[in-house]
Design a protein around this motif. Structure first.
Motif, PDB file in Angstrom:
ATOM      1  N   ILE A 117      54.626  61.362  47.473  1.00 15.02           N
ATOM      2  CA  ILE A 117      55.576  62.468  47.639  1.00 15.02           C
ATOM      3  C   ILE A 117      56.543  62.445  46.454  1.00 15.02           C
ATOM      4  N   VAL A 118      56.767  63.599  45.826  1.00 12.00           N
ATOM      5  CA  VAL A 118      57.795  63.721  44.792  1.00 12.00           C
ATOM      6  C   VAL A 118      58.809  64.729  45.318  1.00 12.00           C
ATOM      7  N   HIS A 119      60.064  64.280  45.472  1.00 15.12           N
ATOM      8  CA  HIS A 119      61.108  65.117  46.066  1.00 15.12           C
ATOM      9  C   HIS A 119      62.251  65.231  45.061  1.00 15.12           C
ATOM     10  N   THR A 120      62.145  66.238  44.177  1.00  9.66           N
ATOM     11  CA  THR A 120      63.120  66.406  43.104  1.00  9.66           C
ATOM     12  C   THR A 120      64.149  67.471  43.439  1.00  9.66           C
ATOM     13  N   TYR A 121      63.698  68.527  44.123  1.00 12.85           N
ATOM     14  CA  TYR A 121      64.578  69.636  44.493  1.00 12.85           C
ATOM     15  C   TYR A 121      64.831  69.544  45.995  1.00 12.85           C
ATOM     16  N   PRO A 122      65.987  70.058  46.479  1.00  9.92           N
ATOM     17  CA  PRO A 122      66.301  69.875  47.906  1.00  9.92           C
ATOM     18  C   PRO A 122      65.242  70.451  48.848  1.00  9.92           C
ATOM     19  N   ASP A 123      64.770  71.674  48.592  1.00 10.15           N
ATOM     20  CA  ASP A 123      63.990  72.354  49.637  1.00 10.15           C
ATOM     21  C   ASP A 123      62.480  72.303  49.440  1.00 10.15           C
ATOM     22  N   LYS A 124      62.000  71.604  48.413  1.00 11.45           N
ATOM     23  CA  LYS A 124      60.553  71.558  48.201  1.00 11.45           C
ATOM     24  C   LYS A 124      60.090  70.168  47.791  1.00 11.45           C
ATOM     25  N   VAL A 125      58.849  69.844  48.167  1.00 12.21           N
ATOM     26  CA  VAL A 125      58.257  68.565  47.741  1.00 12.21           C
ATOM     27  C   VAL A 125      56.877  68.792  47.152  1.00 12.21           C
ATOM     28  N   LEU A 126      56.501  67.859  46.277  1.00  7.44           N
ATOM     29  CA  LEU A 126      55.121  67.776  45.814  1.00  7.44           C
ATOM     30  C   LEU A 126      54.418  66.775  46.716  1.00  7.44           C
ATOM     31  N   PHE A 127      53.220  67.149  47.184  1.00  7.69           N
ATOM     32  CA  PHE A 127      52.416  66.263  48.014  1.00  7.69           C
ATOM     33  C   PHE A 127      51.172  65.924  47.198  1.00  7.69           C
TER      34      PHE A 127
ATOM     35  N   VAL B  93      56.047  73.093  50.683  1.00  7.62           N
ATOM     36  CA  VAL B  93      55.242  71.932  50.286  1.00  7.62           C
ATOM     37  C   VAL B  93      54.204  72.386  49.271  1.00  7.62           C
ATOM     38  N   LEU B  94      54.225  71.763  48.110  1.00  5.14           N
ATOM     39  CA  LEU B  94      53.270  72.077  47.051  1.00  5.14           C
ATOM     40  C   LEU B  94      52.259  70.933  46.980  1.00  5.14           C
ATOM     41  N   ILE B  95      51.046  71.209  47.436  1.00  5.61           N
ATOM     42  CA  ILE B  95      49.993  70.188  47.433  1.00  5.61           C
ATOM     43  C   ILE B  95      49.404  70.131  46.032  1.00  5.61           C
TER      44      ILE B  95
ATOM     45  N   ILE C 117      53.290  76.972  52.247  1.00  4.12           N
ATOM     46  CA  ILE C 117      52.443  75.908  51.706  1.00  4.12           C
ATOM     47  C   ILE C 117      51.873  76.448  50.402  1.00  4.12           C
ATOM     48  N   ARG C 118      51.951  75.627  49.359  1.00  3.10           N
ATOM     49  CA  ARG C 118      51.386  76.019  48.065  1.00  3.10           C
ATOM     50  C   ARG C 118      50.433  74.933  47.612  1.00  3.10           C
ATOM     51  N   MET C 119      49.544  75.292  46.687  1.00  2.00           N
ATOM     52  CA  MET C 119      48.616  74.302  46.159  1.00  2.00           C
ATOM     53  C   MET C 119      48.440  74.560  44.663  1.00  2.00           C
TER      54      MET C 119
ATOM     55  N   PRO D  17      50.413  85.875  35.941  1.00  2.00           N
ATOM     56  CA  PRO D  17      50.904  84.805  35.052  1.00  2.00           C
ATOM     57  C   PRO D  17      52.327  84.415  35.467  1.00  2.00           C
ATOM     58  N   TYR D  18      52.476  83.162  35.893  1.00  2.00           N
ATOM     59  CA  TYR D  18      53.718  82.689  36.507  1.00  2.00           C
ATOM     60  C   TYR D  18      54.534  81.879  35.501  1.00  2.00           C
ATOM     61  N   TYR D  19      54.041  80.706  35.131  1.00  2.00           N
ATOM     62  CA  TYR D  19      54.757  79.863  34.176  1.00  2.00           C
ATOM     63  C   TYR D  19      53.928  79.638  32.911  1.00  2.00           C
ATOM     64  N   LEU D  20      54.615  79.663  31.775  1.00  3.77           N
ATOM     65  CA  LEU D  20      54.078  79.097  30.540  1.00  3.77           C
ATOM     66  C   LEU D  20      54.896  77.830  30.324  1.00  3.77           C
TER      67      LEU D  20
ATOM     68  N   LEU E  18      60.730  74.800  30.326  1.00  2.00           N
ATOM     69  CA  LEU E  18      60.794  73.428  29.810  1.00  2.00           C
ATOM     70  C   LEU E  18      61.178  72.537  30.977  1.00  2.00           C
ATOM     71  N   ASP E  19      60.357  71.547  31.246  1.00  2.00           N
ATOM     72  CA  ASP E  19      60.715  70.587  32.287  1.00  2.00           C
ATOM     73  C   ASP E  19      61.554  69.515  31.605  1.00  2.00           C
ATOM     74  N   ALA E  20      62.830  69.426  31.988  1.00  2.00           N
ATOM     75  CA  ALA E  20      63.749  68.558  31.266  1.00  2.00           C
ATOM     76  C   ALA E  20      63.311  67.097  31.385  1.00  2.00           C
TER      77      ALA E  20
ATOM     78  N   GLY F 220      64.542  68.649  35.868  1.00  2.00           N
ATOM     79  CA  GLY F 220      64.012  69.851  36.492  1.00  2.00           C
ATOM     80  C   GLY F 220      63.652  70.920  35.472  1.00  2.00           C
ATOM     81  N   LYS F 221      63.151  72.036  35.995  1.00  2.00           N
ATOM     82  CA  LYS F 221      62.648  73.096  35.114  1.00  2.00           C
ATOM     83  C   LYS F 221      63.790  73.968  34.599  1.00  2.00           C
ATOM     84  N   ILE F 222      63.715  74.292  33.324  1.00  2.00           N
ATOM     85  CA  ILE F 222      64.733  75.127  32.690  1.00  2.00           C
ATOM     86  C   ILE F 222      64.030  76.302  32.018  1.00  2.00           C
TER      87      ILE F 222
HETATM   88  C1  LIG Z   1      57.323  72.180  38.974  1.00  2.00           C
HETATM   89  C2  LIG Z   1      57.656  71.454  40.182  1.00  2.00           C
HETATM   90  C3  LIG Z   1      57.648  72.099  41.428  1.00  2.00           C
HETATM   91  C4  LIG Z   1      57.289  73.537  41.611  1.00  2.00           C
HETATM   92  O1  LIG Z   1      58.129  74.379  40.890  1.00  2.00           O
HETATM   93  P1  LIG Z   1      58.406  75.869  41.335  1.00  2.00           P
HETATM   94  O2  LIG Z   1      59.406  76.351  40.350  1.00  2.00           O
HETATM   95  O3  LIG Z   1      58.949  75.815  42.732  1.00  2.00           O
HETATM   96  O4  LIG Z   1      57.112  76.606  41.296  1.00  2.00           O
HETATM   97  C5  LIG Z   1      58.007  71.357  42.522  1.00  2.00           C
HETATM   98  N1  LIG Z   1      58.334  70.049  42.434  1.00  2.00           N
HETATM   99  C6  LIG Z   1      58.363  69.422  41.246  1.00  2.00           C
HETATM  100  C7  LIG Z   1      58.769  67.987  41.184  1.00  2.00           C
HETATM  101  C8  LIG Z   1      58.018  70.100  40.076  1.00  2.00           C
HETATM  102  O5  LIG Z   1      58.030  69.470  38.903  1.00  2.00           O
END
Ligand SMILES: *Cc1c(COP(=O)(O)O)cnc(C)c1O
Length: 383
Positions: A112-122, A169-171, A200-202, A289-292, A332-334, A339-341
Protein backbone atom coordinates in the motif's frame (compact mmCIF):
# COMPACT_ATOMS: atom_id res chain seq x y z
CA UNK A 1 -1.24 -9.48 -44.63
CA UNK A 2 -0.58 -7.61 -41.39
CA UNK A 3 2.96 -7.34 -40.11
CA UNK A 4 1.93 -9.17 -36.97
CA UNK A 5 0.79 -12.19 -39.02
CA UNK A 6 4.02 -12.15 -41.05
CA UNK A 7 5.98 -11.98 -37.81
CA UNK A 8 4.10 -14.96 -36.36
CA UNK A 9 4.65 -17.09 -39.47
CA UNK A 10 8.32 -16.19 -39.60
CA UNK A 11 9.28 -16.55 -35.94
CA UNK A 12 6.63 -18.89 -34.59
CA UNK A 13 5.92 -21.27 -37.48
CA UNK A 14 3.34 -23.85 -36.53
CA UNK A 15 1.68 -21.54 -34.04
CA UNK A 16 -1.94 -21.01 -34.97
CA UNK A 17 -3.74 -17.67 -34.92
CA UNK A 18 -5.80 -19.10 -32.09
CA UNK A 19 -2.75 -19.78 -29.92
CA UNK A 20 -1.21 -16.41 -30.82
CA UNK A 21 -4.40 -14.65 -29.72
CA UNK A 22 -4.48 -16.51 -26.40
CA UNK A 23 -3.01 -14.15 -23.79
CA UNK A 24 -1.65 -17.03 -21.74
CA UNK A 25 0.26 -18.31 -24.77
CA UNK A 26 1.69 -14.80 -25.18
CA UNK A 27 2.85 -14.78 -21.55
CA UNK A 28 4.35 -18.29 -21.77
CA UNK A 29 6.28 -17.33 -24.89
CA UNK A 30 7.70 -14.01 -23.80
CA UNK A 31 11.12 -13.03 -25.10
CA UNK A 32 12.95 -12.99 -21.80
CA UNK A 33 16.49 -14.11 -22.55
CA UNK A 34 19.19 -12.56 -24.77
CA UNK A 35 19.12 -15.74 -26.88
CA UNK A 36 15.40 -15.56 -27.58
CA UNK A 37 15.62 -11.85 -28.28
CA UNK A 38 18.56 -12.15 -30.68
CA UNK A 39 16.58 -14.55 -32.86
CA UNK A 40 14.12 -11.74 -33.52
CA UNK A 41 16.17 -8.55 -33.43
CA UNK A 42 19.61 -7.61 -34.75
CA UNK A 43 21.04 -6.59 -31.39
CA UNK A 44 23.47 -3.67 -31.31
CA UNK A 45 26.72 -3.78 -29.32
CA UNK A 46 25.35 -1.56 -26.48
CA UNK A 47 22.23 -3.74 -26.27
CA UNK A 48 24.21 -6.98 -26.30
CA UNK A 49 26.53 -5.59 -23.68
CA UNK A 50 23.65 -4.59 -21.37
CA UNK A 51 21.97 -7.97 -21.85
CA UNK A 52 25.03 -10.00 -20.92
CA UNK A 53 25.90 -8.06 -17.76
CA UNK A 54 24.16 -9.05 -14.55
CA UNK A 55 21.13 -6.84 -14.03
CA UNK A 56 20.54 -5.28 -10.64
CA UNK A 57 16.79 -5.11 -10.82
CA UNK A 58 14.34 -4.90 -13.69
CA UNK A 59 14.12 -8.15 -15.73
CA UNK A 60 13.85 -8.42 -19.50
CA UNK A 61 10.54 -9.57 -20.98
CA UNK A 62 8.50 -8.69 -24.08
CA UNK A 63 5.37 -10.39 -25.36
CA UNK A 64 5.71 -11.82 -28.90
CA UNK A 65 2.83 -9.55 -29.96
CA UNK A 66 4.62 -6.42 -28.75
CA UNK A 67 7.91 -7.59 -30.28
CA UNK A 68 6.10 -7.84 -33.62
CA UNK A 69 5.61 -4.05 -33.54
CA UNK A 70 9.38 -3.40 -33.38
CA UNK A 71 11.47 -2.94 -36.53
CA UNK A 72 14.13 -5.69 -36.13
CA UNK A 73 16.74 -3.84 -38.18
CA UNK A 74 16.32 -0.30 -36.85
CA UNK A 75 18.23 0.34 -33.63
CA UNK A 76 16.40 3.67 -33.20
CA UNK A 77 12.92 2.13 -33.32
CA UNK A 78 10.91 3.95 -30.61
CA UNK A 79 9.28 0.89 -29.01
CA UNK A 80 12.59 -0.94 -29.04
CA UNK A 81 14.13 1.90 -27.03
CA UNK A 82 11.50 1.47 -24.32
CA UNK A 83 11.92 -2.32 -24.04
CA UNK A 84 15.48 -3.42 -24.89
CA UNK A 85 18.12 -2.71 -22.24
CA UNK A 86 21.12 -0.73 -23.35
CA UNK A 87 24.34 0.15 -21.48
CA UNK A 88 23.01 3.63 -20.66
CA UNK A 89 20.71 2.08 -18.08
CA UNK A 90 23.71 0.82 -16.11
CA UNK A 91 24.95 4.32 -15.26
CA UNK A 92 23.71 6.45 -12.41
CA UNK A 93 23.65 10.22 -12.89
CA UNK A 94 23.12 13.17 -10.52
CA UNK A 95 19.86 13.19 -8.62
CA UNK A 96 18.86 9.65 -9.58
CA UNK A 97 17.74 7.08 -7.04
CA UNK A 98 15.84 3.80 -6.92
CA UNK A 99 12.72 5.22 -5.25
CA UNK A 100 12.45 8.79 -6.59
CA UNK A 101 8.88 9.32 -5.38
CA UNK A 102 9.67 8.24 -1.83
CA UNK A 103 6.99 5.56 -2.04
CA UNK A 104 8.63 3.21 0.42
CA UNK A 105 8.49 5.93 3.09
CA UNK A 106 4.75 6.29 2.45
CA UNK A 107 3.99 2.59 2.69
CA UNK A 108 2.13 1.93 5.97
CA UNK A 109 1.71 -1.78 5.17
CA UNK A 110 3.26 -3.92 2.46
CA UNK A 111 1.77 -3.24 -0.97
CA UNK A 112 0.00 0.00 0.00
CA UNK A 113 1.30 3.49 -0.85
CA UNK A 114 -0.62 6.22 0.99
CA UNK A 115 0.75 9.61 -0.07
CA UNK A 116 -2.43 11.67 -0.42
CA UNK A 117 -5.19 11.75 2.24
CA UNK A 118 -8.09 10.34 0.22
CA UNK A 119 -6.44 7.85 -2.14
CA UNK A 120 -4.10 4.86 -1.98
CA UNK A 121 -2.09 2.81 -4.41
CA UNK A 122 -2.73 -0.92 -4.03
CA UNK A 123 0.21 -2.85 -5.48
CA UNK A 124 -1.52 -6.07 -6.47
CA UNK A 125 1.46 -7.82 -8.07
CA UNK A 126 5.03 -7.06 -9.12
CA UNK A 127 4.59 -8.96 -12.42
CA UNK A 128 4.23 -7.25 -15.82
CA UNK A 129 3.69 -8.69 -19.30
CA UNK A 130 6.58 -6.55 -20.55
CA UNK A 131 9.07 -4.46 -18.60
CA UNK A 132 9.50 -0.80 -19.58
CA UNK A 133 13.12 0.24 -19.11
CA UNK A 134 12.09 3.63 -17.62
CA UNK A 135 9.87 2.06 -14.94
CA UNK A 136 9.35 4.21 -11.83
CA UNK A 137 8.96 1.10 -9.73
CA UNK A 138 11.89 -0.87 -11.18
CA UNK A 139 13.15 -1.42 -7.61
CA UNK A 140 10.28 -3.88 -6.97
CA UNK A 141 8.81 -4.79 -10.35
CA UNK A 142 9.56 -8.28 -11.64
CA UNK A 143 11.43 -9.30 -8.51
CA UNK A 144 8.79 -11.54 -6.98
CA UNK A 145 8.48 -9.42 -3.83
CA UNK A 146 4.79 -8.62 -4.26
CA UNK A 147 3.16 -11.94 -5.18
CA UNK A 148 -0.50 -11.75 -6.20
CA UNK A 149 -1.65 -13.80 -3.24
CA UNK A 150 -4.96 -13.28 -1.49
CA UNK A 151 -3.24 -13.75 1.87
CA UNK A 152 -0.90 -10.83 1.11
CA UNK A 153 -3.75 -8.66 -0.18
CA UNK A 154 -5.67 -9.15 3.09
CA UNK A 155 -3.22 -6.84 4.88
CA UNK A 156 -3.83 -4.05 2.39
CA UNK A 157 -7.59 -4.60 2.39
CA UNK A 158 -7.66 -4.40 6.18
CA UNK A 159 -5.72 -1.11 6.05
CA UNK A 160 -8.25 0.36 3.60
CA UNK A 161 -11.18 -0.91 5.69
CA UNK A 162 -9.74 0.77 8.77
CA UNK A 163 -9.16 4.15 7.05
CA UNK A 164 -12.50 5.74 6.27
CA UNK A 165 -10.80 8.75 4.62
CA UNK A 166 -9.79 6.56 1.65
CA UNK A 167 -12.36 7.13 -1.05
CA UNK A 168 -10.24 6.16 -4.06
CA UNK A 169 -8.19 2.97 -4.55
CA UNK A 170 -5.82 2.80 -7.50
CA UNK A 171 -4.83 -0.81 -8.18
CA UNK A 172 -1.38 -0.90 -9.69
CA UNK A 173 1.77 -3.00 -9.54
CA UNK A 174 3.29 -4.54 -11.64
CA UNK A 175 0.38 -4.90 -14.00
CA UNK A 176 -2.89 -5.99 -12.35
CA UNK A 177 -4.41 -7.15 -15.65
CA UNK A 178 -1.89 -10.01 -15.73
CA UNK A 179 -3.91 -11.59 -12.91
CA UNK A 180 -6.31 -14.43 -13.67
CA UNK A 181 -9.99 -13.50 -14.00
CA UNK A 182 -10.91 -15.26 -10.76
CA UNK A 183 -8.27 -13.39 -8.74
CA UNK A 184 -9.25 -10.03 -10.18
CA UNK A 185 -12.89 -10.73 -9.50
CA UNK A 186 -12.05 -11.63 -5.90
CA UNK A 187 -10.01 -8.46 -5.33
CA UNK A 188 -12.48 -6.11 -7.01
CA UNK A 189 -15.43 -7.61 -5.12
CA UNK A 190 -13.61 -7.20 -1.82
CA UNK A 191 -12.80 -3.55 -2.56
CA UNK A 192 -16.33 -2.86 -3.77
CA UNK A 193 -17.70 -4.19 -0.49
CA UNK A 194 -15.88 -1.44 1.51
CA UNK A 195 -18.54 1.28 1.94
CA UNK A 196 -16.21 4.32 1.95
CA UNK A 197 -14.36 3.29 -1.24
CA UNK A 198 -16.19 5.43 -3.78
CA UNK A 199 -14.12 4.81 -6.89
CA UNK A 200 -11.83 1.99 -7.94
CA UNK A 201 -9.14 2.70 -10.52
CA UNK A 202 -6.54 0.50 -12.15
CA UNK A 203 -3.26 1.31 -13.92
CA UNK A 204 -2.23 -1.03 -16.76
CA UNK A 205 -0.20 -1.27 -19.95
CA UNK A 206 -2.01 -4.43 -21.06
CA UNK A 207 -4.12 -2.86 -23.87
CA UNK A 208 -0.82 -1.76 -25.49
CA UNK A 209 1.39 -4.80 -24.88
CA UNK A 210 -1.07 -7.70 -24.60
CA UNK A 211 -4.45 -6.61 -26.03
CA UNK A 212 -5.45 -10.29 -26.30
CA UNK A 213 -5.94 -10.18 -22.51
CA UNK A 214 -9.00 -7.91 -22.90
CA UNK A 215 -11.53 -10.71 -23.37
CA UNK A 216 -15.31 -10.28 -23.13
CA UNK A 217 -15.16 -12.13 -19.79
CA UNK A 218 -12.61 -9.67 -18.41
CA UNK A 219 -14.61 -6.64 -19.58
CA UNK A 220 -17.60 -8.08 -17.75
CA UNK A 221 -15.66 -8.52 -14.49
CA UNK A 222 -14.34 -4.95 -14.63
CA UNK A 223 -17.72 -3.47 -15.49
CA UNK A 224 -19.29 -5.13 -12.44
CA UNK A 225 -17.43 -2.92 -9.97
CA UNK A 226 -18.43 0.50 -11.28
CA UNK A 227 -17.60 3.28 -10.77
CA UNK A 228 -14.38 1.85 -12.17
CA UNK A 229 -11.82 3.82 -14.20
CA UNK A 230 -8.94 2.41 -16.18
CA UNK A 231 -5.62 4.26 -16.67
CA UNK A 232 -3.90 2.81 -19.71
CA UNK A 233 -0.32 3.47 -20.80
CA UNK A 234 0.31 4.10 -24.49
CA UNK A 235 3.60 5.82 -25.32
CA UNK A 236 3.80 5.89 -29.12
CA UNK A 237 1.49 5.79 -32.16
CA UNK A 238 3.02 2.44 -33.26
CA UNK A 239 1.10 0.88 -30.36
CA UNK A 240 -2.24 1.96 -31.82
CA UNK A 241 -2.85 -1.26 -33.74
CA UNK A 242 -6.05 -2.97 -34.80
CA UNK A 243 -5.65 -5.35 -31.83
CA UNK A 244 -5.22 -2.49 -29.33
CA UNK A 245 -8.21 -0.73 -30.89
CA UNK A 246 -10.37 -3.81 -30.40
CA UNK A 247 -9.27 -4.07 -26.76
CA UNK A 248 -10.09 -0.41 -26.05
CA UNK A 249 -13.42 -0.65 -27.84
CA UNK A 250 -14.37 -3.67 -25.74
CA UNK A 251 -13.59 -1.80 -22.53
CA UNK A 252 -15.31 1.40 -23.64
CA UNK A 253 -18.38 -0.56 -24.78
CA UNK A 254 -18.48 -2.13 -21.29
CA UNK A 255 -18.87 1.40 -19.90
CA UNK A 256 -15.35 1.77 -18.52
CA UNK A 257 -13.84 5.26 -18.88
CA UNK A 258 -10.33 5.05 -20.32
CA UNK A 259 -7.60 7.57 -19.48
CA UNK A 260 -4.06 7.45 -20.84
CA UNK A 261 -0.90 8.17 -18.88
CA UNK A 262 2.21 8.53 -20.96
CA UNK A 263 5.79 9.28 -20.05
CA UNK A 264 7.81 11.86 -21.95
CA UNK A 265 10.71 9.87 -23.38
CA UNK A 266 13.64 11.16 -25.44
CA UNK A 267 13.97 9.30 -28.73
CA UNK A 268 10.49 7.82 -28.32
CA UNK A 269 7.77 10.43 -28.18
CA UNK A 270 9.36 13.78 -27.31
CA UNK A 271 8.21 15.73 -30.36
CA UNK A 272 5.04 17.69 -31.03
CA UNK A 273 4.27 15.62 -34.15
CA UNK A 274 4.52 12.28 -32.31
CA UNK A 275 2.45 13.47 -29.35
CA UNK A 276 -0.18 14.88 -31.67
CA UNK A 277 -0.48 11.60 -33.55
CA UNK A 278 -0.55 9.59 -30.32
CA UNK A 279 -3.19 11.72 -28.59
CA UNK A 280 -5.43 12.10 -31.62
CA UNK A 281 -5.19 8.33 -32.16
CA UNK A 282 -6.13 7.74 -28.53
CA UNK A 283 -9.25 9.88 -28.92
CA UNK A 284 -10.26 7.67 -31.85
CA UNK A 285 -9.85 4.71 -29.45
CA UNK A 286 -12.12 6.58 -26.98
CA UNK A 287 -9.20 7.09 -24.59
CA UNK A 288 -8.70 10.52 -22.98
CA UNK A 289 -5.05 11.64 -22.76
CA UNK A 290 -4.80 12.31 -19.02
CA UNK A 291 -1.20 12.79 -17.87
CA UNK A 292 2.06 13.39 -19.69
CA UNK A 293 4.59 12.51 -16.99
CA UNK A 294 7.99 14.07 -16.86
CA UNK A 295 10.16 10.93 -16.57
CA UNK A 296 11.03 10.29 -12.92
CA UNK A 297 14.70 10.38 -11.97
CA UNK A 298 14.98 6.62 -11.51
CA UNK A 299 18.50 5.18 -11.51
CA UNK A 300 19.66 4.54 -15.08
CA UNK A 301 17.12 6.70 -16.94
CA UNK A 302 19.14 9.77 -17.93
CA UNK A 303 19.06 8.73 -21.61
CA UNK A 304 15.25 8.84 -21.47
CA UNK A 305 14.85 12.11 -19.59
CA UNK A 306 14.33 15.34 -21.51
CA UNK A 307 14.45 18.87 -20.19
CA UNK A 308 11.28 20.34 -18.72
CA UNK A 309 11.48 22.98 -21.47
CA UNK A 310 10.92 20.19 -24.04
CA UNK A 311 7.75 19.09 -22.26
CA UNK A 312 6.43 22.66 -22.01
CA UNK A 313 7.02 23.22 -25.73
CA UNK A 314 5.14 20.05 -26.58
CA UNK A 315 2.15 21.08 -24.47
CA UNK A 316 2.24 24.54 -26.04
CA UNK A 317 2.42 22.96 -29.50
CA UNK A 318 -0.56 20.68 -28.80
CA UNK A 319 -2.69 23.61 -27.59
CA UNK A 320 -1.95 25.39 -30.82
CA UNK A 321 -2.89 22.47 -33.08
CA UNK A 322 -5.84 20.52 -31.86
CA UNK A 323 -8.76 20.04 -29.51
CA UNK A 324 -8.16 20.37 -25.79
CA UNK A 325 -9.40 16.76 -25.49
CA UNK A 326 -6.04 15.72 -26.98
CA UNK A 327 -3.95 17.75 -24.53
CA UNK A 328 -2.89 15.88 -21.37
CA UNK A 329 -1.77 17.56 -18.16
CA UNK A 330 2.01 17.70 -17.94
CA UNK A 331 3.04 16.45 -14.50
CA UNK A 332 6.23 16.41 -12.53
CA UNK A 333 6.22 14.04 -9.60
CA UNK A 334 8.28 15.93 -7.04
CA UNK A 335 11.37 13.95 -5.95
CA UNK A 336 11.21 12.60 -2.42
CA UNK A 337 7.44 12.23 -2.15
CA UNK A 338 6.30 15.82 -2.76
CA UNK A 339 3.48 14.59 -4.99
CA UNK A 340 2.42 15.56 -8.48
CA UNK A 341 2.89 19.12 -9.67
CA UNK A 342 1.24 20.31 -12.90
CA UNK A 343 3.54 22.19 -15.26
CA UNK A 344 2.16 24.55 -17.84
CA UNK A 345 3.53 26.90 -20.45
CA UNK A 346 3.15 30.48 -19.25
CA UNK A 347 0.43 32.28 -21.18
CA UNK A 348 0.28 35.27 -18.86
CA UNK A 349 2.63 37.97 -20.13
CA UNK A 350 1.97 40.55 -17.40
CA UNK A 351 -0.51 41.47 -14.69
CA UNK A 352 -1.55 45.02 -13.95
CA UNK A 353 -4.15 46.28 -11.52
CA UNK A 354 -7.44 45.18 -13.07
CA UNK A 355 -5.99 43.80 -16.32
CA UNK A 356 -4.01 40.77 -17.41
CA UNK A 357 -2.04 40.58 -20.64
CA UNK A 358 -1.89 37.11 -22.21
CA UNK A 359 -0.35 35.62 -25.33
CA UNK A 360 -2.03 33.24 -27.75
CA UNK A 361 -0.56 30.32 -29.68
CA UNK A 362 0.78 32.66 -32.36
CA UNK A 363 2.52 34.83 -29.77
CA UNK A 364 0.08 37.74 -30.18
CA UNK A 365 -0.73 39.68 -27.00
CA UNK A 366 -4.20 40.48 -25.69
CA UNK A 367 -5.33 42.43 -22.64
CA UNK A 368 -8.26 41.20 -20.59
CA UNK A 369 -10.14 43.47 -18.17
CA UNK A 370 -10.97 41.67 -14.96
CA UNK A 371 -14.28 42.06 -13.17
CA UNK A 372 -14.75 43.90 -9.92
CA UNK A 373 -15.67 40.91 -7.77
CA UNK A 374 -12.81 40.09 -5.40
CA UNK A 375 -11.85 36.60 -4.24
CA UNK A 376 -13.86 35.38 -1.31
CA UNK A 377 -11.70 34.39 1.62
CA UNK A 378 -12.80 30.76 1.26
CA UNK A 379 -11.07 30.42 -2.12
CA UNK A 380 -8.01 29.03 -0.40
CA UNK A 381 -8.17 25.23 -0.34
CA UNK A 382 -8.55 23.67 3.08
CA UNK A 383 -5.84 21.15 3.79
C1 LIG B 1 0.17 9.35 -9.22
C2 LIG B 1 -0.27 8.79 -7.96
C3 LIG B 1 -1.64 8.57 -7.71
C4 LIG B 1 -2.71 8.87 -8.71
O1 LIG B 1 -2.73 10.21 -9.07
P1 LIG B 1 -4.04 10.93 -9.57
O2 LIG B 1 -3.63 12.34 -9.75
O3 LIG B 1 -5.07 10.76 -8.49
O4 LIG B 1 -4.48 10.26 -10.82
C5 LIG B 1 -1.98 8.07 -6.49
N1 LIG B 1 -1.06 7.77 -5.54
C6 LIG B 1 0.24 7.99 -5.75
C7 LIG B 1 1.22 7.68 -4.67
C8 LIG B 1 0.69 8.50 -6.97
O5 LIG B 1 1.99 8.70 -7.19
Amino acid sequence: MSETIQFRRRHFPGVSAREWNDWKWQLRNRLDTPQRLSRILDLTAPERDALTRPRRTLPLAITPYYASLIDPHDSTDPLRRTMIPTVSELTRTDGECDDPLGEDAHSPVEGIVHTYPDKVLFLATDFCATYCRYCTRSRVVGGGELPPAESRWETGLRYIEQHAEIRDVLISGGDPLTLADSKLDWLLSRLRAIPHVQIIRMGTKIPAVLPQRITPALAKILSRCKPFWLSVHFTHPHELTREAGTACARLADAGIPLMNQTVLLAGVNATIATMLELNQGLLRFRVKPYYLHQCDAVTGTSHFRTTIETGLRIIDGLHGHTTGYAVPMYMLDAPGGGGKIPLSPDYIVSRQSGTVTVRNREGKHYTYHEGTARSPSDLAPSV
